[in-house]
Structure formats: structure tokens, C-alpha cells
Design a protein around this motif. Structure first.
Motif, PDB file in Angstrom:
ATOM      1  N   GLU A   1       0.832  -1.212   0.000  1.00  0.00           N
ATOM      2  CA  GLU A   1       0.000   0.000   0.000  1.00  0.00           C
ATOM      3  C   GLU A   1       0.857   1.248   0.000  1.00  0.00           C
ATOM      4  O   GLU A   1       0.554   2.219  -0.696  1.00  0.00           O
ATOM      5  CB  GLU A   1      -0.883   0.018   1.258  1.00  0.00           C
TER       6      GLU A   1
ATOM      7  N   THR B   1      -8.416  10.973   3.114  1.00  0.00           N
ATOM      8  CA  THR B   1      -9.250   9.811   3.462  1.00  0.00           C
ATOM      9  C   THR B   1      -8.392   8.700   4.048  1.00  0.00           C
ATOM     10  O   THR B   1      -8.752   8.067   5.044  1.00  0.00           O
ATOM     11  CB  THR B   1      -9.952   9.258   2.207  1.00  0.00           C
ATOM     12  N   LYS B   2      -7.232   8.464   3.430  1.00  0.00           N
ATOM     13  CA  LYS B   2      -6.370   7.376   3.899  1.00  0.00           C
ATOM     14  C   LYS B   2      -5.844   7.660   5.308  1.00  0.00           C
ATOM     15  O   LYS B   2      -5.769   6.772   6.147  1.00  0.00           O
ATOM     16  CB  LYS B   2      -5.190   7.206   2.926  1.00  0.00           C
TER      17      LYS B   2
ATOM     18  N   LEU C   1      -7.875  11.927  -1.496  1.00  0.00           N
ATOM     19  CA  LEU C   1      -7.601  10.512  -1.239  1.00  0.00           C
ATOM     20  C   LEU C   1      -6.624  10.345  -0.085  1.00  0.00           C
ATOM     21  O   LEU C   1      -6.789   9.461   0.758  1.00  0.00           O
ATOM     22  CB  LEU C   1      -7.037   9.850  -2.507  1.00  0.00           C
TER      23      LEU C   1
ATOM     24  N   GLU D   1      -7.978  15.805  -6.287  1.00  0.00           N
ATOM     25  CA  GLU D   1      -8.451  14.443  -6.034  1.00  0.00           C
ATOM     26  C   GLU D   1      -7.434  13.692  -5.180  1.00  0.00           C
ATOM     27  O   GLU D   1      -7.799  12.990  -4.228  1.00  0.00           O
ATOM     28  CB  GLU D   1      -8.633  13.737  -7.380  1.00  0.00           C
TER      29      GLU D   1
ATOM     30  N   LEU E   1       0.736   7.080  -6.387  1.00  0.00           N
ATOM     31  CA  LEU E   1      -0.412   7.972  -6.561  1.00  0.00           C
ATOM     32  C   LEU E   1       0.055   9.423  -6.492  1.00  0.00           C
ATOM     33  O   LEU E   1      -0.317  10.262  -7.320  1.00  0.00           O
ATOM     34  CB  LEU E   1      -1.434   7.695  -5.461  1.00  0.00           C
TER      35      LEU E   1
ATOM     36  N   ALA F   1       2.080   1.801  -3.411  1.00  0.00           N
ATOM     37  CA  ALA F   1       1.014   2.253  -4.309  1.00  0.00           C
ATOM     38  C   ALA F   1       0.686   3.721  -4.070  1.00  0.00           C
ATOM     39  O   ALA F   1       0.536   4.509  -5.020  1.00  0.00           O
ATOM     40  CB  ALA F   1      -0.233   1.383  -4.115  1.00  0.00           C
ATOM     41  N   TYR F   2       0.570   4.129  -2.792  1.00  0.00           N
ATOM     42  CA  TYR F   2       0.236   5.523  -2.498  1.00  0.00           C
ATOM     43  C   TYR F   2       1.350   6.476  -2.915  1.00  0.00           C
ATOM     44  O   TYR F   2       1.098   7.598  -3.342  1.00  0.00           O
ATOM     45  CB  TYR F   2      -0.117   5.707  -1.019  1.00  0.00           C
TER      46      TYR F   2
END
Lengths: 272, 307
Positions: free
Chosen positions: B93, B182-183, B179, B175, B100, B96-97
Motif C-alpha cells: 500500500e 481519506t487514507k 484521497l 483528487e 499515486l 502504491a500511495y
């Protein structure tokens, strides 16, 4: 002329009012002799996404698909009066019609999904571009013949040279041009490892239901496994993660059951 | 190259309470703090002698590395890692972030820093002109601006109008910030109580955006609206870079004190200066009046008659 990026938002609002037409067409380059790694991965991702949503469409192959696309990205769909290119805009366009695959996800899972999609597109997508256009072997044996196959001389040489310049510029801006081939393979391995960890022993990434992430990963994994390249290291890296291969095979059986000439390479059992 | 037993990092100087103004330098410095690496930082502000023309440059023994991925892998090999508490899934994760952020936030940061004309003229160019030695301050800002424009053009090859690209890039960045918010949620760090490599990457990209005095601050305002991210940045600064905060506060206090002293110091002299000026003008006017005969000083015996 209004720009593509701005008219996207307007068109989505207008498109929301109309139901999904029956004559939607998806445009991509020729499957067998023209299309390249990244375009095929993106095209498969969009196709499987549309099938996951249960939406009908036809695949049209054109030699100038890239130039027809409003933003230069492939594939693009023609839906009534709207032309939408690339997976993310297509997903938003369809979401405006009330169809999406992420209703079952909470906010944290949606954030995770977007992060993994960025990972797959960033690493696998750019690796596909790098290998197609920056590796001498692949460039001379695969990419140039394929890209120029639909044009006559000297157009094929000129357009291939121009495309190579464009791709090299993009990879330079993103910092990929300074990587060696080994480093690219290492990044692909790292990415597949991360995706494999997330997938675990499930067939879907989230809640045992399909999402855009499954579509994107399917597109890349299927392409990397089934495209013959001079050096098959990419395929062997992906094959070393059996859960990714199994998920890909499962999606292929579920959504591409009838082997037609239009959709896959017809090599549904070509995972050797 | 001489073998260097101490881990050294050449960086850009820090401003606004940050240890460095550059995102990449911050990534490495924060990761080093989180992993407990004894890293010595050297403020050079000089990318001229570096391998790739950019900072940071990490040197240890015979290694000379410039990218955060390479440096963190090297530190991990030498048993300095911030991710020892993470499960393999959490590591995935974090990876991945990070991507992002690289895909959605970095283009916007490049845009704000180098392409937005108001920011570039009023903020970025003066900043780098101040940091870089002569004559590099004529060369490098232009180079960085060119790279940023190339990034924007290559991501949107069919668009010629920068303002349209700007809208698209900012939308993606908005966006991305949502995100990340939120994470993070209400947690202290992204994966619980202790910071990881993802926290280093997020902090490095958000801190300059938050603290820099940008003239054109749309994205900065959006970040400020994500209060948990703002608190996260403040928390990392307070816990891991307290010296920089103290130095910055001291410097600010000194500046305001100097300004008020300067205005105070006029007051004792002001009255004196006014009275001296009045006296001089009086003497001058009297002398003129007497010389032209407006005022006549008549002595006891007969004086000259005026015409």
C-alpha cells in the motif's frame, strides 16, 4: 475550439441524460499486426471494464485510431454524439449514467483502489513504453515494423521516428529514460509483488467483486503474458506471481468466453 | 572519489521553518529521521558539481546516489528502515500511495512552482536567485522551468494551451489530496503510531506546498482545508525537526523587532531634527529679508536709504 479536457466535464453532464446506445464502438489499432504493448493493455482494460458493466459495444480497428482520438490516448469509444478516450474518462462518463463498479467500496477502499491503479499505470504502463521504444532490440525487431506496417515508405519511417521522439520526451520528463533495462525489470517485479500482495488468494482485488482495478491489471498482465518479445523476461516476471496469472485467466474465461477475431488475439490458452 | 565513512547529504537550504525547500531533499531527510539514520546534512545550494545536475546527493563510502528510491533501498540494506513494523500488504500500500502522489500531485507541484507565471516571477525565481551562487542563478531556474514545461506538455501532448492543462492538473491534485486525507483519517501516521516511508513521501510533498508564501495559492488553500493533512505536517515538523521551527520563529521575531526598533529610533531624533530645521529656516529667512531690505535695522545714527 473548446479543449478536450474542458468539454469532457460538459459532455459528461449531457451524456448522463441519455441511456447507453446500442451502437457504441471502441476504436483501437489493428490487433494482429499494428497495436503495441501499452495500447493493447489499455484497450483490453477498457474492453473488460465495459463487459464487467454489462454494456454492449463493438470493436473497430483502424490504422489511424491514434490520430482520431481527441486526446491522443487509446482506446477511445464513440457513444452517440460523444467521443471519450482513455480508461479514467470512460469510467467517469459511464458513472454519470449511473453505472459503476465501486458502489460496494467504502471511501478507504476507493482510495486504495485509485492508489493501486496509479501504481499499475505508472509502472507497468511506462515499462511497456520503455521496452517498446527505448530498448534497441525490441525497437528494431518489433516496434518499428509494427508501428509502420500500415503506412507506405517513407511515411512509415518518418512517423515511427516522430513517435519515438515523443515517447522519449515523455519518459525523459518522467525520469524513466535514465533507467537501465535491469532497473525497469526490477520496478516491474516490485509492482507485481505489490499487486500480488494486495490480491492475496482472491480472484478480485476488493470484496470478491470486480472493479476498475481488476480491469487495469487484467489488461497489463494479459498483454505482458501473451505478447512475444525478443527477450521474454517480462513474461517470466509476471508468471512468477501465480495468483495474478490465475486472476487474469479467470477474467478472460468470464468475459471473453467466445473467442472472436475482434477481441483477444484468439490465444486464450496461450499462457505457457 | 574518496571513501566517506559518514553518511552525508548535500541539500538545498530550508526556509519558512522547513529543513529544506526542495521536495526530494525533504524526502531523504525525513526518511533518515524516521529510520534513525545518522545522516549529516550539508547545505550547498549548488547543483553544479552533482552527477545529474540536481540536489540532493547522498554520499557514503564509495556510493553516490541521487534518487529517493535508490537511497532508501541503500539505507534498508544497511539496516536503517522506517518500515520494519509494516506487514507486506502495508508495504504494498505504501508503494502504491507513493505512486499515486508521483502521478497526480507532482505535476501540480511542478506547475505551481515553475509554470504558474505569477508564482514563478514573484516567488520561485527570487527564491532560487537568493539560494544559488553567481552565476548559476542565471542558469538553473531557467532549466528547471524548462523541465517543468516539458513534463506538462508530455503528459498532455494534444493540448497547446497551458491554462487548460492547469485546470486538468489541479483537478487531479485536488483528487489526490482528498484521497490522502481519506487514507490518513484521524490517525497520527498513515500506518498507525509510528511513521513509515509513505509518511516521509507525503510530508516531503505537502510541507513546501503548505508553508511557502505562494502568491497564487489555490491548491495551497485546498490543502489547508484538509485539516488532518495540515496537522500531520505540523506534527512531523514538531517531532522530528524542532530545531528548524525554533530557528524560524527566532528569525521571525528578530525581523519584527528590527522593524519596530527602526520605527522607534526615529522618535527621539524627530523632535530634535524638526527644531533644528525650523531654526535654520528662520535664520535663512531673516538673513534674506535683511539683505533685500524688507526688514531694516536702523542704527542710532542715520542709515542708508533704500530705493
Amino acid at each position: 475550439m473548446p479543449s478536450v479536457l474542458l468539454t469532457d466535464s460538459i459532455s459528461f453532464e449531457l451524456g448522463a441524460l441519455e441511456p447507453w446506445p446500442s451502437d457504441v464502438k471502441l476504436y483501437q489499432p489493428y490487433e494482429v499486426e499494428h497495436i503495441l504493448l501499452q495500447d493493447q493493455a489499455n484497450s483490453l482494460a477498457v474492453q473488460v471494464f465495459l463487459r464487467m458493466c454489462g454494456l454492449e459495444f463493438q470493436v473497430e480497428m483502424r490504422s489511424n485510431a491514434e490520430h482520431m482520438s481527441p486526446s491522443g490516448k487509446l482506446p477511445f469509444i464513440k457513444c452517440g454524439a460523444f467521443v471519450v478516450a482513455d480508461l479514467d474518462p470512460i469510467v467517469s462518463f459511464i458513472a454519470n449514467k449511473g453505472i459503476n463498479l465501486t458502489d460496494h467500496l467504502d471511501a478507504a477502499q476507493k482510495a486504495d483502489m485509485r492508489a493501486y491503479m496509479s501504481l499499475a499505470n505508472n509502472i507497468l504502463g511506462n515499462a511497456e513504453l520503455y521496452i517498446s521504444w527505448c530498448d534497441e532490440n525490441v525497437l528494431n525487431e518489433v516496434t518499428c515494423p509494427r508501428y509502420g506496417s500500415v503506412y507506405s515508405w517513407p511515411l512509415n519511417t518518418l512517423l515511427t521516428w516522430r513517435k519515438q521522439k515523443q515517447v522519449t520526451k515523455k519518459l525523459t520528463a518522467l525520469g524513466w529514460i535514465t533507467k537501465t533495462l535491469d532497473e525497469v525489470y526490477e520496478d516491474v517485479d516490485h509492482c507485481c509483488n505489490a499487486l500480488s500482495e494486495r490480491l492475496g488468494n482472491h480472484l478480485y482485488f476488493f470484496n470478491d467483486r470486480c472493479t476498475e482495478l481488476d480491469a487495469v491489471v487484467f489488461g497489463h498482465v494479459f498483454t505482458l503474458l501473451t505478447t512475444p518479445l525478443p527477450d521474454n523476461r517480462l513474461a517470466s516476471i509476471v508468471r512468477s506471481y501465480p495468483n495474478l496469472v490465475e486472476a487474469c485467466q479467470f477474467l478472460e474465461k468470464a468475459f471473453f468466453q467466445k473467442p472472436t477475431a475482434n477481441t483477444t488475439d484468439g490465444d486464450s490458452d496461450n499462457f505457457n | 572519489m574518496a571513501s566517506n565513512p559518514v553518511m552525508e547529504l548535500e541539500i538545498w537550504k530550508g526556509e519558512w521553518g522547513l529543513p529544506s525547500v526542495d521536495v526530494h531533499c525533504l524526502e531523504v531527510m525525513t526518511y533518515a529521521k524516521f529510520s534513525g539514520t545518522p545522516l549529516k546534512t550539508k547545505i550547498t545550494n549548488n547543483p553544479f558539481k552533482t552527477p545529474h545536475g540536481s540536489l540532493p546527493v547522498f554520499q557514503h563510502e564509495n556510493e553516490c546516489l541521487t534518487k529517493f528510491g535508490e537511497i532508501s533501498a541503500y539505507l534498508r540494506k544497511n539496516n536503517h528502515t522506517a518500515d520494519f513494523e509494516l506487514s507486506p500488504k502495508q508495504c504494498a500500500e505504501a508503494f502504491a500511495y507513493s505512486h499515486l502522489i508521483y502521478e497526480k500531485l507532482v505535476p501540480a507541484l511542478q506547475f505551481i512552482w515553475w509554470i504558474d507565471s505569477k508564482n514563478f516571477i514573484e516567488f520561485t525565481r527570487p527564491l532560487y536567485a537568493k539560494l544559488l551562487p553567481f552565476p548559476l542563478n542565471f542558469y538553473y531556474p531557467g532549466q528547471y522551468e524548462k523541465h517543468a514545461k516539458q513534463l506538462a506538455m508530455s503528459l498532455y501532448p494534444e493540448e497547446d494551451d497551458l491554462s487548460v492543462i492547469e485546470t486538468a492538473v489541479y483537478r487531479q491534485a485536488d483528487e489526490c489530496l482528498c484521497l490522502l486525507a481519506t487514507k490518513l483519517g484521524e490517525k497520527e501516521f498513515f500506518f498507525g503510531q509510528s511513521p513509515s516511508s509513505l509518511d516521509a513521501v507525503v510530508f516531503a510533498h505537502l510541507a513546501p506546498l503548505l508553508k511557502a508564501p505562494l502568491p497564487s495559492a489555490a491548491l495551497q488553500n485546498h490543502l489547508k482545508a484538509c485539516t488532518n493533512l495540515t496537522r500531520f505536517v505540523g506534527r512531523v515538523l514538531q517531532r522530528y525537526f524542532p530545531k528548524e521551527i525554533k530557528d524560524h520563529e527566532q528569525a521571525e521575531r528578530k525581523i519584527t523587532k528590527q522593524e519596530s526598533e527602526y520605527s522607534d529610533s526615529e522618535f527621539p531624533n524627530k523632535l530634535r531634527n524638526i527644531s533644528i530645521a525650523a531654526l535654520i529656516s528662520l535664520v535663512a529667512m531673516t538673513a534674506y529679508a535683511m539683505s533685500t531690505g524688507i526688514i531694516q535695522v536702523v542704527p542710532a545714527d542715520e542709515g542708508e536709504e533704500e530705493d
